[in-house]
Write a protein that holds these residues in place. Sequence first.
Motif, PDB file in Angstrom:
ATOM      1  N   SER A 107       0.821  -1.206   0.000  1.00  0.00           N
ATOM      2  CA  SER A 107       0.000   0.000   0.000  1.00  0.00           C
ATOM      3  C   SER A 107       0.857   1.259   0.000  1.00  0.00           C
ATOM      4  CB  SER A 107      -0.934  -0.004   1.210  1.00  0.00           C
ATOM      5  OG  SER A 107      -1.740   1.145   1.238  1.00  0.00           O
ATOM      6  N   ASP A 108       1.893   1.268   0.845  1.00  0.00           N
ATOM      7  CA  ASP A 108       2.791   2.426   0.912  1.00  0.00           C
ATOM      8  C   ASP A 108       3.568   2.605  -0.386  1.00  0.00           C
ATOM      9  OD1 ASP A 108       1.935   2.874   3.471  1.00  0.00           O
ATOM     10  OD2 ASP A 108       3.683   1.970   4.445  1.00  0.00           O
ATOM     11  N   GLY A 109       3.748   1.491  -1.116  1.00  0.00           N
ATOM     12  CA  GLY A 109       4.473   1.558  -2.388  1.00  0.00           C
ATOM     13  C   GLY A 109       3.607   1.955  -3.561  1.00  0.00           C
ATOM     14  N   GLY A 110       2.336   2.212  -3.285  1.00  0.00           N
ATOM     15  CA  GLY A 110       1.465   2.689  -4.348  1.00  0.00           C
ATOM     16  C   GLY A 110       0.531   1.652  -4.927  1.00  0.00           C
ATOM     17  N   THR A 111       0.597   0.414  -4.428  1.00  0.00           N
ATOM     18  CA  THR A 111      -0.300  -0.626  -4.915  1.00  0.00           C
ATOM     19  C   THR A 111      -1.663  -0.504  -4.233  1.00  0.00           C
ATOM     20  OG1 THR A 111       1.534  -2.161  -5.304  1.00  0.00           O
ATOM     21  CG2 THR A 111      -0.672  -3.114  -5.133  1.00  0.00           C
ATOM     22  N   SER A 112      -2.708  -0.438  -5.022  1.00  0.00           N
ATOM     23  CA  SER A 112      -4.056  -0.325  -4.469  1.00  0.00           C
ATOM     24  C   SER A 112      -4.577  -1.704  -4.079  1.00  0.00           C
ATOM     25  CB  SER A 112      -5.001   0.304  -5.499  1.00  0.00           C
ATOM     26  OG  SER A 112      -6.332   0.340  -5.009  1.00  0.00           O
ATOM     27  N   GLU A 161     -10.337  -5.912 -14.668  1.00  0.00           N
ATOM     28  CA  GLU A 161      -9.660  -6.282 -13.428  1.00  0.00           C
ATOM     29  C   GLU A 161      -9.483  -5.099 -12.485  1.00  0.00           C
ATOM     30  OE1 GLU A 161      -8.119  -9.402 -12.144  1.00  0.00           O
ATOM     31  OE2 GLU A 161      -9.804  -9.985 -13.413  1.00  0.00           O
ATOM     32  N   LEU A 162      -9.336  -3.901 -13.039  1.00  0.00           N
ATOM     33  CA  LEU A 162      -9.136  -2.724 -12.201  1.00  0.00           C
ATOM     34  C   LEU A 162     -10.353  -2.423 -11.335  1.00  0.00           C
ATOM     35  CD1 LEU A 162      -7.330  -0.306 -14.698  1.00  0.00           C
ATOM     36  CD2 LEU A 162      -6.309  -1.622 -12.823  1.00  0.00           C
ATOM     37  N   GLU A 163     -11.528  -2.854 -11.771  1.00  0.00           N
ATOM     38  CA  GLU A 163     -12.755  -2.602 -11.016  1.00  0.00           C
ATOM     39  C   GLU A 163     -13.058  -3.730 -10.019  1.00  0.00           C
ATOM     40  OE1 GLU A 163     -16.014  -1.810 -13.631  1.00  0.00           O
ATOM     41  OE2 GLU A 163     -15.179   0.099 -14.326  1.00  0.00           O
ATOM     42  N   LYS A 164     -12.219  -4.751 -10.003  1.00  0.00           N
ATOM     43  CA  LYS A 164     -12.433  -5.868  -9.092  1.00  0.00           C
ATOM     44  C   LYS A 164     -11.721  -5.631  -7.756  1.00  0.00           C
ATOM     45  CE  LYS A 164     -13.218  -9.344 -12.683  1.00  0.00           C
ATOM     46  NZ  LYS A 164     -12.850 -10.668 -13.216  1.00  0.00           N
ATOM     47  N   PHE A 165     -11.910  -6.562  -6.827  1.00  0.00           N
ATOM     48  CA  PHE A 165     -11.419  -6.380  -5.457  1.00  0.00           C
ATOM     49  C   PHE A 165     -10.498  -7.517  -5.032  1.00  0.00           C
ATOM     50  CE2 PHE A 165     -15.387  -4.127  -5.914  1.00  0.00           C
ATOM     51  CZ  PHE A 165     -15.148  -2.919  -5.288  1.00  0.00           C
ATOM     52  N   ASP A 166      -9.616  -7.181  -4.090  1.00  0.00           N
ATOM     53  CA  ASP A 166      -8.735  -8.189  -3.501  1.00  0.00           C
ATOM     54  C   ASP A 166      -9.452  -8.954  -2.390  1.00  0.00           C
ATOM     55  OD1 ASP A 166      -5.950  -7.540  -4.731  1.00  0.00           O
ATOM     56  OD2 ASP A 166      -6.753  -5.601  -4.125  1.00  0.00           O
ATOM     57  N   ILE A 167     -10.345  -8.261  -1.675  1.00  0.00           N
ATOM     58  CA  ILE A 167     -11.083  -8.858  -0.556  1.00  0.00           C
ATOM     59  C   ILE A 167     -12.528  -8.385  -0.609  1.00  0.00           C
ATOM     60  CG2 ILE A 167     -11.243  -9.127   1.958  1.00  0.00           C
ATOM     61  CD1 ILE A 167      -8.320  -8.321   2.168  1.00  0.00           C
ATOM     62  N   ILE A 168     -13.436  -9.322  -0.359  1.00  0.00           N
ATOM     63  CA  ILE A 168     -14.846  -8.979  -0.170  1.00  0.00           C
ATOM     64  C   ILE A 168     -15.231  -9.407   1.241  1.00  0.00           C
ATOM     65  CG2 ILE A 168     -17.232  -9.457  -0.848  1.00  0.00           C
ATOM     66  CD1 ILE A 168     -16.267  -9.907  -3.680  1.00  0.00           C
ATOM     67  N   GLU A 192     -17.335 -13.051  -9.282  1.00  0.00           N
ATOM     68  CA  GLU A 192     -17.247 -12.099 -10.388  1.00  0.00           C
ATOM     69  C   GLU A 192     -16.655 -10.759  -9.961  1.00  0.00           C
ATOM     70  OE1 GLU A 192     -20.414 -12.458 -13.461  1.00  0.00           O
ATOM     71  OE2 GLU A 192     -21.615 -13.193 -11.769  1.00  0.00           O
ATOM     72  N   PHE A 193     -16.514 -10.558  -8.650  1.00  0.00           N
ATOM     73  CA  PHE A 193     -16.013  -9.276  -8.151  1.00  0.00           C
ATOM     74  C   PHE A 193     -14.600  -9.363  -7.588  1.00  0.00           C
ATOM     75  CE2 PHE A 193     -20.522  -8.575  -8.367  1.00  0.00           C
ATOM     76  CZ  PHE A 193     -20.640  -7.239  -8.714  1.00  0.00           C
ATOM     77  N   LEU A 194     -14.029 -10.556  -7.546  1.00  0.00           N
ATOM     78  CA  LEU A 194     -12.673 -10.707  -7.019  1.00  0.00           C
ATOM     79  C   LEU A 194     -11.652 -10.759  -8.150  1.00  0.00           C
ATOM     80  CD1 LEU A 194     -13.286 -13.301  -4.161  1.00  0.00           C
ATOM     81  CD2 LEU A 194     -12.494 -10.938  -3.893  1.00  0.00           C
ATOM     82  N   LYS A 195     -10.482 -10.194  -7.881  1.00  0.00           N
ATOM     83  CA  LYS A 195      -9.413 -10.183  -8.868  1.00  0.00           C
ATOM     84  C   LYS A 195      -8.924 -11.601  -9.162  1.00  0.00           C
ATOM     85  CE  LYS A 195      -7.586  -5.594  -7.663  1.00  0.00           C
ATOM     86  NZ  LYS A 195      -6.408  -4.853  -7.170  1.00  0.00           N
ATOM     87  N   SER A 196      -8.255 -11.748 -10.269  1.00  0.00           N
ATOM     88  CA  SER A 196      -7.694 -13.042 -10.648  1.00  0.00           C
ATOM     89  C   SER A 196      -6.639 -13.461  -9.627  1.00  0.00           C
ATOM     90  CB  SER A 196      -7.060 -12.947 -12.037  1.00  0.00           C
ATOM     91  OG  SER A 196      -6.296 -14.099 -12.312  1.00  0.00           O
ATOM     92  N   PRO A 197      -6.608 -14.737  -9.238  1.00  0.00           N
ATOM     93  CA  PRO A 197      -5.593 -15.217  -8.276  1.00  0.00           C
ATOM     94  C   PRO A 197      -4.171 -14.950  -8.747  1.00  0.00           C
ATOM     95  CG  PRO A 197      -7.337 -16.837  -8.548  1.00  0.00           C
ATOM     96  CD  PRO A 197      -7.565 -15.786  -9.593  1.00  0.00           C
ATOM     97  N   GLN A 198      -3.967 -14.889 -10.064  1.00  0.00           N
ATOM     98  CA  GLN A 198      -2.629 -14.670 -10.604  1.00  0.00           C
ATOM     99  C   GLN A 198      -2.087 -13.289 -10.265  1.00  0.00           C
ATOM    100  OE1 GLN A 198      -5.131 -16.111 -12.480  1.00  0.00           O
ATOM    101  NE2 GLN A 198      -4.248 -18.153 -12.190  1.00  0.00           N
ATOM    102  N   ASP A 199      -2.973 -12.366  -9.880  1.00  0.00           N
ATOM    103  CA  ASP A 199      -2.548 -10.995  -9.568  1.00  0.00           C
ATOM    104  C   ASP A 199      -2.184 -10.804  -8.092  1.00  0.00           C
ATOM    105  OD1 ASP A 199      -2.978 -10.314 -12.186  1.00  0.00           O
ATOM    106  OD2 ASP A 199      -5.001  -9.535 -11.847  1.00  0.00           O
ATOM    107  N   ALA A 200      -2.275 -11.870  -7.301  1.00  0.00           N
ATOM    108  CA  ALA A 200      -2.051 -11.740  -5.859  1.00  0.00           C
ATOM    109  C   ALA A 200      -0.579 -11.620  -5.489  1.00  0.00           C
ATOM    110  CB  ALA A 200      -2.678 -12.924  -5.123  1.00  0.00           C
TER     111      ALA A 200
END
Length: 287
Positions: A107-112, A161-168, A192-200
């Motif tokens: 987060s501090d490095g700019g990753t949303s 993917e930008l409109e999806k979430f890491d956590i619901i 349908e609202f969670l990001k792809s696992p490959q982006d974790a």
Amino acid sequence: MVNKKKRTRLKSLSQGRPPTAKPVSTISSKATRNQIRTHHKLEKERAKALVAGDDAKAAALATEIELQGGIEGYQRASLIGQTNERGGDSSKVLMEWLNVPALRKLSDGGTSIRMLEVGALSVSNACSKSKIFDMERIDLNSQAEGITQQDFMERPLPLNELEKFDIISLSLVLNYVPDPIGRGQMLLRTLEFLKSPQDAGQLQDCLPSLFLVLPAPCVTNSRYLDENRLEAIMESLDYVNVKKKLSNKLVYYLWRMESSTAKKMSTFKKEEIRSGKSRNNFAIVLK
């Protein structure tokens, strides 16, 4: 005698909720619990009346719910239950489970790191206060600035993917859905609202994930659901349990999404797995 009408299924979560009413004054712990239990009981009866086409009964129950405080009264009781003297909010458990140092570094490095909180009652819970997450909060009846009034089941699907979430977060939300099929549909829709696992990346051990909180009796004392059944349902949606905690009142789960396509999805009917007069009827159905 009530005229028989065509049975209809509730199309959205909001159809299972009554009109709002003015909040009640500060209430005791016992009164808070009673209000929450009564509200859920009346909600379920009203939902059944709506599905059966008994408009007169549904209207009478809506009036009774309003006299009890309506949605706002229920939310007020829930907020009181989240204060520190009543045990605090459930998101504290989520923060204990997550790799906070790694998340904060990203987060501090700019990753949303995006979180969607469904059924949000407050903008000052543990997740919000951490300042780690890009929070989006929704609820059927928004009680604060920063919470969008929206039904998750009617929320537009992400375009990319930008409109999806890491956590619901579904904390004490699934139990509010008035019918078992609707609960299954809600769980399926989270994919349908969670990001792809490959982006974790380095957080693939816990992201993307679903934080699920239920009243303990939904799992420990239901005729139609126990931990094994819940795990089978979630695994069929390609979720894997990462963490879980059982308290006297609540059960907490963190489910990591392995795939967004539910490749192993199976059919789960409403069928008795535990007998006994003292059991409740909470169930989750997947079709």
